[in-house]
Design an enzyme around this catalytic site. Structure first.
Site, PDB file in Angstrom:
ATOM      1  N   LYS A  83      41.029 146.940 101.456  1.00  0.00           N
ATOM      2  CA  LYS A  83      40.118 148.077 101.392  1.00  0.00           C
ATOM      3  C   LYS A  83      39.733 148.352  99.937  1.00  0.00           C
ATOM      4  O   LYS A  83      40.539 148.150  99.019  1.00  0.00           O
ATOM      5  CB  LYS A  83      40.798 149.303 102.011  1.00  0.00           C
ATOM      6  N   SER A 126      38.535 156.487 107.106  1.00  0.00           N
ATOM      7  CA  SER A 126      37.838 155.901 105.980  1.00  0.00           C
ATOM      8  C   SER A 126      37.988 154.382 105.892  1.00  0.00           C
ATOM      9  O   SER A 126      37.324 153.744 105.069  1.00  0.00           O
ATOM     10  CB  SER A 126      38.341 156.533 104.680  1.00  0.00           C
ATOM     11  N   SER A 157      42.779 157.820 108.835  1.00  0.00           N
ATOM     12  CA  SER A 157      41.891 156.747 108.401  1.00  0.00           C
ATOM     13  C   SER A 157      42.311 155.347 108.810  1.00  0.00           C
ATOM     14  O   SER A 157      41.564 154.387 108.607  1.00  0.00           O
ATOM     15  CB  SER A 157      41.705 156.797 106.884  1.00  0.00           C
TER      16      SER A 157
END
Length: 481
Positions: A71, A147, A171
């Site tokens: 990420k 997210s 997330s």
């Protein structure tokens, strides 16, 4: 290896092929790049790729040679950009590996790129301005969640079998639910956040992964868990490897069923029906499921307010530090409207208000802890609705201040953040789909502090009883465009 073959394996399966000499890690990396080229233009999940840097020994770990993505936030890979999804941090390059990145390398994963995140991970949809909106491979007009939406979209579309994710309010679990994946948020202190941070969002955030199979997440957690010197939290060590828990019978568990979220928002009928079907599935497997009311010890409005104060004050330090490092202004040319509003809100939070927000964390943790003395698990929907159309969040947040933006986020995901506050593990399992649209519906199970073992046992049992591996999205690397 053909793409049509590559996508049929999970990470453990691919690593086994490497160990037995049927394919090399380099060949898998090449196939993963082909998968990205085939589907990423339609989903915008991967924001940067690079050549493989690592050459793990075949068979050295259960995931040696598996293609992997990280990420664009909270992890640093030496010489690679970490931009946190923000124009303010554009071009930020890591000098060295973070602790977790070093563990990913030792785990034998071959990291090939980074995935999209909303700006500063401050949303549960992934529609940032820096790289544009990420799309859900089940329906590209809809959100993949956030997210960790880029990781979720990439794994669901078959680019890689497992990818790095983080979770400060849902997330990991939100993208798992939106994309039909398995996602487990570990216990606070299970995976180190260092060395540049001892905790993120005052202990609310944790590292983890999104995967198509339960055993991949278990194998990865086995390879990366454990404290480092100086860590502020140390989770109790597991009695045995998590990979072994996946195949162990969980016994008869006491599971509380919570179908109405804190705060009182309505749950879509299709999600409610799916949750009740999942409860009946658990009962059919020998578990005792009873509806419960779980008191958080504080009111929902107080919970949201305290979270807004914790989140926004942390955000202020991030934004100020990047602005200073790059000599950039903090305005609409560098920061998105909702984040600017949250930044302004955080600047007004007093020290006393911040300390009172930390007291909320204690109150909720105590309430959740008491619940798990009487029940083994809690079952809820992961999300109260199907994945929303892209643009929904922006429409609902026009003109909102920092508190208003967080209210919007928690309205969209009211079941998840409680377990970040408490620091307890929780997972989203892709047990259901919407009959009308085929969109995935995730079911959340939460456990007491340090009890990932219970979650993995149940997840393995559920995966065997109601397998989801054959369900594939509209945008799928194994299917011609």
């Amino acid at each position: 290896m053909k793409l049509s073959e590559y996508v049929t394996y999970d990470g453990v399966g691919l690593a086994d092929l490497v160990a037995r000499g049927h394919v090399t890690a380099a060949e898998l990396a090449s196939t993963a790049r082909l998968a990205s080229e085939a589907v990423n233009p339609r989903i915008n999940a991967v924001v940067e790729t690079w050549p493989a840097q690592d050459t793990p020994a075949p068979g050295s770990t259960p995931l040696a040679g598996v293609p992997f993505l990280i990420k664009d936030l909270a992890i640093a890979m030496a010489g690679r950009r970490t931009e946190l999804g923000s124009r303010l941090a554009a071009g930020n390059v890591a000098d060295a590996d973070s602790s977790l990145m070093a563990r990913f390398r030792r785990a034998g994963l071959v990291t090939l790129g980074r995935t999209a995140t909303p700006e500063f991970a401050y949303s549960t949809t992934t529609e940032g301005l820096l790289y544009g909106a990420t799309r859900n491979p089940w329906d590209p007009t809809r959100s993949p969640g956030g997210s960790s939406g880029g990781s979720g979209s990439a794994v669901a579309a078959g680019i890689v079998p497992i990818a790095h994710a983080t979770d400060a309010a849902g997330s990991i679990r939100v993208p798992a639910a939106a994309n039909g994946l398995f996602g487990l948020k570990p216990t606070r202190g299970r995976i180190p956040m260092g060395p540049d941070a001892d905790e993120v969002f005052n202990g609310l955030a944790v590292h983890g992964a999104l995967s198509r199979s339960v055993r991949d997440s278990a194998a990865l957690l086995d390879l990366v868990h454990g404290p480092e010197a100086g860590d502020p939290y140390v989770a109790p060590l597991p009695e045995r490897p998590y990979a072994q828990e996946v195949t162990r019978a969980p016994g008869s568990l006491r599971i509380g069923l919570l179908t109405r979220p804190w705060g009182g928002r309505a749950v879509d009928g299709t999600v409610d029906d799916a949750t009740l079907r999942s409860a009946r599935l658990a009962e059919s497997l020998g578990h005792r499921v009873e509806e419960v009311h779980l008191d958080l010890g504080i009111g929902w409005d107080e919970f949201v307010l305290a979270n807004a104060r914790l989140w926004s004050t942390n955000l202020v330090t991030w934004i100020d530090d990047f602005a200073a490092a790059f000599g950039r202004p903090v305005d609409s040319t560098t920061v998105e409207p909702e984040i600017l509003a949250s930044y302004a809100y955080g600047q007004q939070v007093s020290g006393a208000e911040f300390v009172r927000a930390l007291a909320m964390r204690n109150s909720v943790s105590r309430a959740i802890g008491r619940y798990f003395t009487d029940c083994d698990l809690l079952l809820t929907p992961t999300l109260p609705e199907l994945p929303v159309p892209l643009g929904t969040y922006a429409e609902g947040a026009q003109g909102a201040d920092g508190l208003g933006w967080l209210k919007q986020l928690f309205h969209r995901s009211p079941f998840t953040a409680v377990f970040n506050i408490a620091g307890t593990p929780a997972m989203s399992v892709p047990l259901e789909t919407d009959p009308a649209t085929g969109l995935p519906i995730g079911i959340q199970f939460a456990a007491g502090y340090g009890r990932e073992d219970l979650l993995f046992r149940l997840a393995g049992q559920l995966e065997r009883a109601a397998p989801w591996a054959q369900r594939t999205p509209a945008v799928w690397a194994g299917r011609p465009a």
